[in-house]
Design an enzyme around this catalytic site. Structure first.
Site, PDB file in Angstrom:
ATOM      1  N   LYS A   1      -1.930  28.966 -35.290  1.00 46.54           N
ATOM      2  CA  LYS A   1      -3.169  29.379 -35.917  1.00 46.54           C
ATOM      3  C   LYS A   1      -3.066  30.169 -36.866  1.00 46.54           C
ATOM      4  CE  LYS A   1      -5.483  29.207 -31.569  1.00 46.54           C
ATOM      5  NZ  LYS A   1      -6.019  29.846 -30.213  1.00 46.54           N
TER       6      LYS A   1
ATOM      7  N   ASP B   1       0.906  29.559 -27.391  1.00 48.34           N
ATOM      8  CA  ASP B   1      -0.199  30.099 -28.219  1.00 48.34           C
ATOM      9  C   ASP B   1      -0.341  31.615 -28.729  1.00 48.34           C
ATOM     10  OD1 ASP B   1      -2.746  30.291 -29.542  1.00 48.34           O
ATOM     11  OD2 ASP B   1      -3.859  29.297 -28.345  1.00 48.34           O
TER      12      ASP B   1
ATOM     13  N   GLU C   1      -2.021  24.797 -22.732  1.00 48.26           N
ATOM     14  CA  GLU C   1      -1.774  25.883 -23.734  1.00 48.26           C
ATOM     15  C   GLU C   1      -1.615  27.393 -22.810  1.00 48.26           C
ATOM     16  OE1 GLU C   1      -3.927  26.182 -27.224  1.00 48.26           O
ATOM     17  OE2 GLU C   1      -4.392  24.041 -27.153  1.00 48.26           O
TER      18      GLU C   1
ATOM     19  N   LYS D   1     -11.181  24.222 -22.000  1.00 43.17           N
ATOM     20  CA  LYS D   1     -10.534  25.377 -21.731  1.00 43.17           C
ATOM     21  C   LYS D   1     -10.598  25.906 -20.299  1.00 43.17           C
ATOM     22  CE  LYS D   1     -11.139  27.937 -26.309  1.00 43.17           C
ATOM     23  NZ  LYS D   1      -9.616  28.625 -26.260  1.00 43.17           N
TER      24      LYS D   1
END
Length: 345
Positions: free
Chosen positions: A257, A230, A205, A149
């Protein structure tokens, strides 16, 4: 059949940073079904500040579901169309109560413990030393795909960390993915992507915030490294709108997700639409407990995936539900010799 729900607070082992802030706890809900001697459970994993169903009436909708559980599945899912995490919890609970073994939603070689699913090792944001420590631990644990991240600390410091991995491992040995969580500005995003591409990054992402379709489309057309959408998928419920989004932006990948996009049905719809357009995809958990992670993992295995998935979040919590799920050598596995331990009301 009777239905109830229970709120559960997951506690992080250590504060976990994203570009949206630092997480210390994670709220989730368990949907519990009972019929005669049978028991079923599903997880409604709301993600405050991110989920489309982060609404004041969320628990009211859960109660509505419990009161109307006798209605047909198709009617319930339709009524819950704007509550993707509750849709997903219902899908899980119904599969659970109708299965021979309550936690085997999709029986397979995975649930028999014969085959694992390759996953990426997740590096959370934090100080440079903290991120370095995580990287060392993941590499030592046998991960061959690392997802970092970025967007919280200085970009040059983050690039330096990635560069340090590349000095030691080439792209055939370690695959590097990055997740900006929308942290870049449209004005400077392309330049940052060019600099990241020098390090043979697999993909990035959500480089810019969702909702900027024209800017994201331009970025996807010019990018030197693949872009994966995302957050962009969150809140897009209508199939026509899904097609329009992918047709306009034309990303290289999308990230699915289930808790945020409507569970198994929502994921399957996105997969069908993306594959029609030759857009790649993979599946990622969204900080579910092991209840939801188990469901996502079994679903993912049945899709016959070959690239690493984002299913490594189960070890983040001090009070996760004890389960047969294990992460070893860069794979998530189901160990049938271990038992589920539910300390629920």
């Amino acid at each position: 059949m009777k239905a109830t729900f229970q709120k559960y607070i997951l506690n992080f082992k250590q504060a976990s940073g994203t570009s949206r802030g630092v997480l210390r706890t994670k709220e989730t809900f368990f949907l519990i079904l009972r019929k005669d001697e049978k028991f079923g459970i599903g997880e409604c994993c709301i993600f405050r500040g991110l989920s489309a169903d982060d609404r004041p009436d969320y628990e009211d909708k859960l109660q509505w579901l419990c009161n109307n559980i006798h209605l047909e599945r198709i009617h319930l899912l339709s009524e819950l169309s704007e509550f993707p995490s509750i849709q997903f919890g219902l899908e899980q609970a119904l599969l659970s109560i109708n299965s021979e073994e309550g936690f085997h939603l999709f029986p397979s070689k995975f649930t028999k413990g014969e085959v694992g699913i390759p996953i990426n090792g997740l590096i959370w944001m934090g100080s440079e030393s903290f991120m370095q420590q995580q990287i060392r631990e993941k590499l030592k644990s046998g991960f061959t795909t690392i997802k970092m991240k970025i967007g919280a600390i200085d970009f040059e410091a983050e690039r330096k960390l990635l560069k340090s991995i590349r000095k030691e491992f080439n792209s055939n040995e370690i695959e590097l993915r990055v997740d900006a969580n929308g942290a870049f500005n449209p004005e400077n995003a392309l330049e940052k992507l060019k600099r990241l591409s020098e390090l043979e990054i697999h993909s990035i992402e959500q480089p810019i915030k969702q909702g900027q379709w024209a800017s994201m489309a331009k970025l996807c057309a010019q990018t030197p490294l693949p872009i994966a959408l995302d957050e962009e998928l969150i809140g897009v419920f209508d199939v026509t709108k899904k097609k329009e989004l992918l047709q306009i932006i034309q990303p290289q990948y999308i990230i699915l997700k289930p808790s945020l996009i409507g569970g198994f049905e929502g994921s399957n719809e996105w997969i069908r639409i993306s594959e029609e357009r030759n857009i790649g995809w993979w599946i990622t958990s969204a900080l579910e407990s092991n209840i939801g992670l188990n469901a996502i993992s079994q679903f993912t295995y049945n899709l016959r995936v070959t690239i690493p998935q984002g299913l490594g979040t189960g070890g983040l919590f001090t009070n996760n539900i004890e389960s047969p799920l294990e992460v070893d050598k860069g794979k998530i596995n189901y160990n049938p010799s271990k038992n589920w331990v539910l300390n629920l009301k």
